[in-house]
Design a protein around this motif. Structure first.
Motif, PDB file in Angstrom:
ATOM      1  N   PHE A   8       1.438  14.403   7.593  1.00  0.00           N
ATOM      2  CA  PHE A   8       1.411  13.306   6.633  1.00  0.00           C
ATOM      3  C   PHE A   8       0.159  13.466   5.793  1.00  0.00           C
ATOM      4  N   GLN A   9       0.281  14.012   4.585  1.00  0.00           N
ATOM      5  CA  GLN A   9      -0.863  14.363   3.761  1.00  0.00           C
ATOM      6  C   GLN A   9      -1.213  13.264   2.771  1.00  0.00           C
ATOM      7  N   ARG A  10      -2.301  13.464   2.057  1.00  0.00           N
ATOM      8  CA  ARG A  10      -2.790  12.464   1.110  1.00  0.00           C
ATOM      9  C   ARG A  10      -1.723  12.098   0.076  1.00  0.00           C
ATOM     10  N   GLY A  11      -1.019  13.095  -0.441  1.00  0.00           N
ATOM     11  CA  GLY A  11       0.029  12.816  -1.430  1.00  0.00           C
ATOM     12  C   GLY A  11       1.097  11.881  -0.885  1.00  0.00           C
ATOM     13  N   ASP A  12       1.435  12.050   0.394  1.00  0.00           N
ATOM     14  CA  ASP A  12       2.420  11.171   1.026  1.00  0.00           C
ATOM     15  C   ASP A  12       1.879   9.746   1.127  1.00  0.00           C
ATOM     16  N   ARG A  13       0.609   9.635   1.488  1.00  0.00           N
ATOM     17  CA  ARG A  13      -0.005   8.300   1.609  1.00  0.00           C
ATOM     18  C   ARG A  13      -0.078   7.619   0.241  1.00  0.00           C
ATOM     19  N   VAL A  14      -0.451   8.374  -0.777  1.00  0.00           N
ATOM     20  CA  VAL A  14      -0.533   7.810  -2.134  1.00  0.00           C
ATOM     21  C   VAL A  14       0.856   7.380  -2.599  1.00  0.00           C
ATOM     22  N   ALA A  15       1.868   8.214  -2.352  1.00  0.00           N
ATOM     23  CA  ALA A  15       3.241   7.869  -2.760  1.00  0.00           C
ATOM     24  C   ALA A  15       3.709   6.588  -2.069  1.00  0.00           C
ATOM     25  N   GLU A  16       3.402   6.449  -0.790  1.00  0.00           N
ATOM     26  CA  GLU A  16       3.795   5.240  -0.066  1.00  0.00           C
ATOM     27  C   GLU A  16       3.044   4.022  -0.596  1.00  0.00           C
ATOM     28  N   GLN A  17       1.783   4.186  -0.936  1.00  0.00           N
ATOM     29  CA  GLN A  17       1.008   3.071  -1.510  1.00  0.00           C
ATOM     30  C   GLN A  17       1.568   2.679  -2.878  1.00  0.00           C
ATOM     31  N   VAL A  18       1.945   3.667  -3.683  1.00  0.00           N
ATOM     32  CA  VAL A  18       2.562   3.397  -4.984  1.00  0.00           C
ATOM     33  C   VAL A  18       3.860   2.622  -4.778  1.00  0.00           C
ATOM     34  N   ARG A  19       4.681   3.038  -3.804  1.00  0.00           N
ATOM     35  CA  ARG A  19       5.945   2.347  -3.537  1.00  0.00           C
ATOM     36  C   ARG A  19       5.703   0.891  -3.148  1.00  0.00           C
ATOM     37  N   ARG A  20       4.757   0.663  -2.229  1.00  0.00           N
ATOM     38  CA  ARG A  20       4.471  -0.708  -1.781  1.00  0.00           C
ATOM     39  C   ARG A  20       3.951  -1.576  -2.915  1.00  0.00           C
ATOM     40  N   ASP A  21       3.003  -1.040  -3.700  1.00  0.00           N
ATOM     41  CA  ASP A  21       2.420  -1.827  -4.783  1.00  0.00           C
ATOM     42  C   ASP A  21       3.432  -2.096  -5.893  1.00  0.00           C
ATOM     43  N   LEU A  22       4.250  -1.099  -6.233  1.00  0.00           N
ATOM     44  CA  LEU A  22       5.284  -1.320  -7.248  1.00  0.00           C
ATOM     45  C   LEU A  22       6.290  -2.368  -6.787  1.00  0.00           C
ATOM     46  N   ALA A  23       6.690  -2.300  -5.526  1.00  0.00           N
ATOM     47  CA  ALA A  23       7.641  -3.288  -4.997  1.00  0.00           C
ATOM     48  C   ALA A  23       7.060  -4.690  -5.111  1.00  0.00           C
ATOM     49  N   PRO A  33      14.632 -10.680 -16.420  1.00  0.00           N
ATOM     50  CA  PRO A  33      15.789 -11.099 -15.612  1.00  0.00           C
ATOM     51  C   PRO A  33      16.784  -9.967 -15.338  1.00  0.00           C
ATOM     52  N   ARG A  34      16.715  -8.884 -16.120  1.00  0.00           N
ATOM     53  CA  ARG A  34      17.642  -7.771 -15.899  1.00  0.00           C
ATOM     54  C   ARG A  34      17.349  -7.050 -14.594  1.00  0.00           C
ATOM     55  N   VAL A  35      16.091  -7.046 -14.186  1.00  0.00           N
ATOM     56  CA  VAL A  35      15.708  -6.278 -13.005  1.00  0.00           C
ATOM     57  C   VAL A  35      16.177  -6.964 -11.733  1.00  0.00           C
ATOM     58  N   GLY A  36      15.899  -8.224 -11.564  1.00  0.00           N
ATOM     59  CA  GLY A  36      16.402  -8.967 -10.414  1.00  0.00           C
ATOM     60  C   GLY A  36      16.028  -8.361  -9.077  1.00  0.00           C
ATOM     61  N   MET A  37      16.994  -8.354  -8.181  1.00  0.00           N
ATOM     62  CA  MET A  37      16.754  -7.921  -6.812  1.00  0.00           C
ATOM     63  C   MET A  37      17.005  -6.417  -6.668  1.00  0.00           C
ATOM     64  N   ILE A  38      15.926  -5.666  -6.588  1.00  0.00           N
ATOM     65  CA  ILE A  38      16.042  -4.235  -6.313  1.00  0.00           C
ATOM     66  C   ILE A  38      15.140  -3.907  -5.134  1.00  0.00           C
ATOM     67  N   SER A  39      15.436  -2.802  -4.482  1.00  0.00           N
ATOM     68  CA  SER A  39      14.588  -2.294  -3.408  1.00  0.00           C
ATOM     69  C   SER A  39      14.150  -0.892  -3.787  1.00  0.00           C
ATOM     70  N   LEU A  40      12.875  -0.618  -3.604  1.00  0.00           N
ATOM     71  CA  LEU A  40      12.366   0.728  -3.849  1.00  0.00           C
ATOM     72  C   LEU A  40      12.498   1.500  -2.548  1.00  0.00           C
ATOM     73  N   THR A  41      13.255   2.596  -2.596  1.00  0.00           N
ATOM     74  CA  THR A  41      13.530   3.352  -1.373  1.00  0.00           C
ATOM     75  C   THR A  41      12.532   4.483  -1.144  1.00  0.00           C
ATOM     76  N   ALA A  42      11.994   5.054  -2.223  1.00  0.00           N
ATOM     77  CA  ALA A  42      11.050   6.165  -2.065  1.00  0.00           C
ATOM     78  C   ALA A  42      10.327   6.417  -3.381  1.00  0.00           C
ATOM     79  N   VAL A  43       9.197   7.089  -3.273  1.00  0.00           N
ATOM     80  CA  VAL A  43       8.449   7.556  -4.441  1.00  0.00           C
ATOM     81  C   VAL A  43       8.074   9.006  -4.180  1.00  0.00           C
ATOM     82  N   ALA A  52       5.767  10.230 -11.336  1.00  0.00           N
ATOM     83  CA  ALA A  52       6.291   9.672 -10.091  1.00  0.00           C
ATOM     84  C   ALA A  52       7.759   9.345 -10.286  1.00  0.00           C
ATOM     85  N   LYS A  53       8.596   9.912  -9.437  1.00  0.00           N
ATOM     86  CA  LYS A  53       9.999   9.525  -9.397  1.00  0.00           C
ATOM     87  C   LYS A  53      10.085   8.341  -8.450  1.00  0.00           C
ATOM     88  N   VAL A  54      10.525   7.206  -8.976  1.00  0.00           N
ATOM     89  CA  VAL A  54      10.615   5.987  -8.187  1.00  0.00           C
ATOM     90  C   VAL A  54      12.103   5.719  -7.950  1.00  0.00           C
TER      91      VAL A  54
END
Length: 125
Positions: A8-23, A33-43, A52-54
């Motif tokens: 689990f490298q730094r890039g993985d940790r940064v990607a997970e932090q980006v996913r959490r913060d974006l969510a 209102p167009r966005v509504g209920m979405i779930s971020l599955t990966a970054v 970043a592919k979100v």
């Protein structure tokens, strides 16, 4: 010299932090209102963090085009707010991609259940 397995490298940790913060930003700060209920599955981040592919999924897939338009329009705002939360050298450009794997998994499960139901109905010799 033996090559070690990739951990689990730094890039993985940064990607997970980006996913959490974006969510969190999408849930609490985004007013579109167009966005509504979405779930971020990966970054997925490029090695230089420039892009970043979100990956996201939604239960409201019949409005997928509107959701994608809303995310694309909000990407500048989300990137700026992300920069206030995460302090990295290069702030990635966000590319939102619909993740159909959950939908695909549900359809596969339904097919398996259907096949099992049919095999349960056929008489055994």
């Amino acid at each position: 010299m033996k090559k070690q397995a990739r951990g689990f490298q730094r890039g993985d940790r940064v990607a997970e932090q980006v996913r959490r913060d974006l969510a969190d930003l999408i849930r609490s700060e985004l007013k579109d209102p167009r966005v509504g209920m979405i779930s971020l599955t990966a970054v997925e981040l490029t090695p230089d963090y420039a892009h970043a592919k979100v990956f996201f999924t939604t239960l409201n897939s019949e409005h997928l085009k509107e959701i994608e338009q809303g995310l694309k329009r909000a990407s500048g705002f989300l990137r700026r707010e992300l920069g206030r939360r995460i302090h990295i050298h290069t702030l990635p450009e966000l590319h939102f991609i619909y993740d159909s794997s959950l939908e695909y998994g549900a359809s596969m499960s339904a097919l398996i259940e259907k096949a099992n139901a049919i095999s349960d109905q056929t008489p055994e010799d």
